[in-house]
Design a protein around this motif. Structure first.
Motif, PDB file in Angstrom:
ATOM      1  N   ALA A   1       0.861  -1.193   0.073  1.00 27.34           N
ATOM      2  CA  ALA A   1       0.149  -0.261  -0.104  1.00 27.34           C
ATOM      3  C   ALA A   1       0.848   1.239  -0.019  1.00 27.34           C
ATOM      4  O   ALA A   1       0.656   2.401  -0.714  1.00 27.34           O
ATOM      5  CB  ALA A   1      -1.028   0.044   1.109  1.00 27.34           C
TER       6      ALA A   1
ATOM      7  N   ALA B   1     -16.607   1.261   3.294  1.00 29.07           N
ATOM      8  CA  ALA B   1     -15.221   1.143   2.491  1.00 29.07           C
ATOM      9  C   ALA B   1     -14.207   2.235   2.283  1.00 29.07           C
ATOM     10  O   ALA B   1     -13.724   2.251   1.267  1.00 29.07           O
ATOM     11  CB  ALA B   1     -15.957   0.889   1.014  1.00 29.07           C
TER      12      ALA B   1
ATOM     13  N   ARG C   1      -9.494   3.040   9.622  1.00 27.16           N
ATOM     14  CA  ARG C   1     -10.746   2.961   8.933  1.00 27.16           C
ATOM     15  C   ARG C   1     -11.719   3.799   9.288  1.00 27.16           C
ATOM     16  O   ARG C   1     -12.140   4.034  10.399  1.00 27.16           O
ATOM     17  CB  ARG C   1     -11.215   1.417   9.014  1.00 27.16           C
ATOM     18  CG  ARG C   1     -12.406   0.902   8.239  1.00 27.16           C
ATOM     19  CD  ARG C   1     -12.714  -0.606   8.271  1.00 27.16           C
ATOM     20  NE  ARG C   1     -13.684  -0.734   7.351  1.00 27.16           N
ATOM     21  CZ  ARG C   1     -14.360  -2.198   7.130  1.00 27.16           C
ATOM     22  NH1 ARG C   1     -13.441  -3.083   7.611  1.00 27.16           N
ATOM     23  NH2 ARG C   1     -14.885  -2.267   6.079  1.00 27.16           N
TER      24      ARG C   1
ATOM     25  N   TYR D   1      -9.540   0.766  -0.627  1.00 27.28           N
ATOM     26  CA  TYR D   1      -9.275  -0.814  -0.123  1.00 27.28           C
ATOM     27  C   TYR D   1      -8.489  -0.833   1.221  1.00 27.28           C
ATOM     28  O   TYR D   1      -8.004   0.364   1.592  1.00 27.28           O
ATOM     29  CB  TYR D   1      -8.163  -1.282  -1.243  1.00 27.28           C
ATOM     30  CG  TYR D   1      -6.857  -0.544  -1.239  1.00 27.28           C
ATOM     31  CD1 TYR D   1      -5.532  -1.178  -0.513  1.00 27.28           C
ATOM     32  CD2 TYR D   1      -6.621   0.873  -1.872  1.00 27.28           C
ATOM     33  CE1 TYR D   1      -4.405  -0.430  -0.854  1.00 27.28           C
ATOM     34  CE2 TYR D   1      -5.341   1.402  -2.022  1.00 27.28           C
ATOM     35  CZ  TYR D   1      -4.363   0.774  -1.326  1.00 27.28           C
ATOM     36  OH  TYR D   1      -3.288   1.388  -1.312  1.00 27.28           O
ATOM     37  N   ASP D   2      -8.373  -1.901   1.653  1.00 27.67           N
ATOM     38  CA  ASP D   2      -7.794  -1.961   3.035  1.00 27.67           C
ATOM     39  C   ASP D   2      -6.271  -1.976   2.952  1.00 27.67           C
ATOM     40  O   ASP D   2      -5.776  -2.810   2.385  1.00 27.67           O
ATOM     41  CB  ASP D   2      -8.128  -3.399   3.420  1.00 27.67           C
ATOM     42  CG  ASP D   2      -7.593  -3.546   5.166  1.00 27.67           C
ATOM     43  OD1 ASP D   2      -6.772  -2.765   5.490  1.00 27.67           O
ATOM     44  OD2 ASP D   2      -8.112  -4.564   5.623  1.00 27.67           O
TER      45      ASP D   2
ATOM     46  N   GLY E   1      -2.764  -6.309  -1.067  1.00 24.76           N
ATOM     47  CA  GLY E   1      -4.167  -6.114  -1.083  1.00 24.76           C
ATOM     48  C   GLY E   1      -4.558  -5.519  -2.519  1.00 24.76           C
ATOM     49  O   GLY E   1      -3.528  -4.637  -3.164  1.00 24.76           O
ATOM     50  N   ALA E   2      -5.631  -5.568  -3.065  1.00 29.60           N
ATOM     51  CA  ALA E   2      -6.283  -4.934  -4.486  1.00 29.60           C
ATOM     52  C   ALA E   2      -6.057  -3.340  -4.209  1.00 29.60           C
ATOM     53  O   ALA E   2      -6.355  -2.804  -3.252  1.00 29.60           O
ATOM     54  CB  ALA E   2      -7.540  -5.398  -4.795  1.00 29.60           C
ATOM     55  N   LEU E   3      -5.544  -2.830  -5.305  1.00 28.74           N
ATOM     56  CA  LEU E   3      -5.588  -1.380  -5.262  1.00 28.74           C
ATOM     57  C   LEU E   3      -6.873  -0.936  -5.715  1.00 28.74           C
ATOM     58  O   LEU E   3      -7.349  -1.131  -6.935  1.00 28.74           O
ATOM     59  CB  LEU E   3      -4.260  -1.139  -6.395  1.00 28.74           C
ATOM     60  CG  LEU E   3      -4.114   0.695  -6.572  1.00 28.74           C
ATOM     61  CD1 LEU E   3      -3.659   1.296  -5.133  1.00 28.74           C
ATOM     62  CD2 LEU E   3      -2.988   0.873  -7.450  1.00 28.74           C
ATOM     63  N   GLY E   4      -7.298  -0.065  -4.887  1.00 31.37           N
ATOM     64  CA  GLY E   4      -8.759   0.586  -5.220  1.00 31.37           C
ATOM     65  C   GLY E   4      -8.204   2.123  -5.588  1.00 31.37           C
ATOM     66  O   GLY E   4      -7.158   2.372  -5.553  1.00 31.37           O
TER      67      GLY E   4
ATOM     68  N   THR F   1      -8.656   5.894   0.706  1.00 32.35           N
ATOM     69  CA  THR F   1      -8.588   5.041  -0.408  1.00 32.35           C
ATOM     70  C   THR F   1      -9.812   3.893  -0.061  1.00 32.35           C
ATOM     71  O   THR F   1     -10.503   3.780   0.774  1.00 32.35           O
ATOM     72  CB  THR F   1      -7.297   3.985  -0.236  1.00 32.35           C
ATOM     73  OG1 THR F   1      -7.313   3.045  -1.350  1.00 32.35           O
ATOM     74  CG2 THR F   1      -7.108   3.394   1.080  1.00 32.35           C
TER      75      THR F   1
ATOM     76  N   THR G   1      -7.674   5.724  -4.970  1.00 36.35           N
ATOM     77  CA  THR G   1      -6.787   6.354  -3.808  1.00 36.35           C
ATOM     78  C   THR G   1      -6.689   8.124  -4.272  1.00 36.35           C
ATOM     79  O   THR G   1      -6.692   8.345  -5.504  1.00 36.35           O
ATOM     80  CB  THR G   1      -5.242   5.974  -3.746  1.00 36.35           C
ATOM     81  OG1 THR G   1      -5.366   4.631  -3.471  1.00 36.35           O
ATOM     82  CG2 THR G   1      -4.638   6.825  -2.858  1.00 36.35           C
TER      83      THR G   1
END
Length: 180
Positions: free
Chosen positions: A75, A102, A96, A127-128, A134-137, A125, A139
């Motif tokens: 991340a 999310a 979070r 994503y976690d 982890g998957a890149l969401g 972002t 940002t």
């Protein structure tokens, strides 16, 4: 003459009774049948100024569990891709959002470029960021420092529509500033 022995006997018995009463009153005891004499109790006399004693200290409160979480290396690398030349980040922390399920806020201390040492940049972002690989969401930059120091879109104008002031933004900045 018979009276004299009776008078003498009564006088001797009366004298003994009187001695027993006086002896008990003085705490001298009176033999096996006598009640135990009271014992003297210590007496405390204040001779100087008195001091007040405070109540024992209250039990220390348990510290609140921290919401600060470590940011995965993957991340950090993904967010750092948007940095402009000469800027580096360290002391990363993630929190979070409790307002949006999310959304995660990620903050880090920045240096280089126009930043002064200790300036904190905050990103949001989808994503976690605590999961390695982890998957890149999506940002986005969540504050002015991040907006100026990266190529990431500005949060309020993005699809996430997030702002630094939402739950998790200030908390992640505080975690990073404290060197979590």
């Amino acid at each position: 003459m018979k009276r004299k022995p009776l008078v003498i006997t009564l006088s001797v018995v009366g004298a003994l009774a009187l001695i027993g009463i006086v002896g008990n009153a003085l705490g001298l005891g009176g033999g096996a049948d006598a009640e135990a004499a009271p014992t003297a109790q210590p007496t405390t006399i204040a001779t100087g100024p008195t001091t007040k004693t405070s109540a024992p200290p209250a039990a220390e409160e348990e510290p609140e569990p921290t919401r600060c979480l470590a940011v995965a290396e993957s991340a950090k690398a993904a967010i750092s891709e948007g940095l402009q030349g000469g800027i580096t980040l360290d002391s990363w922390a993630a929190v979070r959002s409790e307002d949006r399920e999310a959304v995660w806020f990620v903050s880090a201390k920045g240096s280089g470029g126009f930043l002064q040492d200790g300036d904190v940049l905050t990103f949001a972002t989808g994503y976690d960021p605590t999961i390695e690989g982890g998957a890149l969401g999506l940002t986005v930059s969540a504050d002015g420092f991040a907006q100026q120091a990266t190529t990431w879109p500005y949060g309020p104008d993005s699809a996430l529509g997030v702002s630094f002031v939402e739950d998790g933004g200030p908390e992640s900045r505080e975690c990073a500033a404290e060197g979590f």
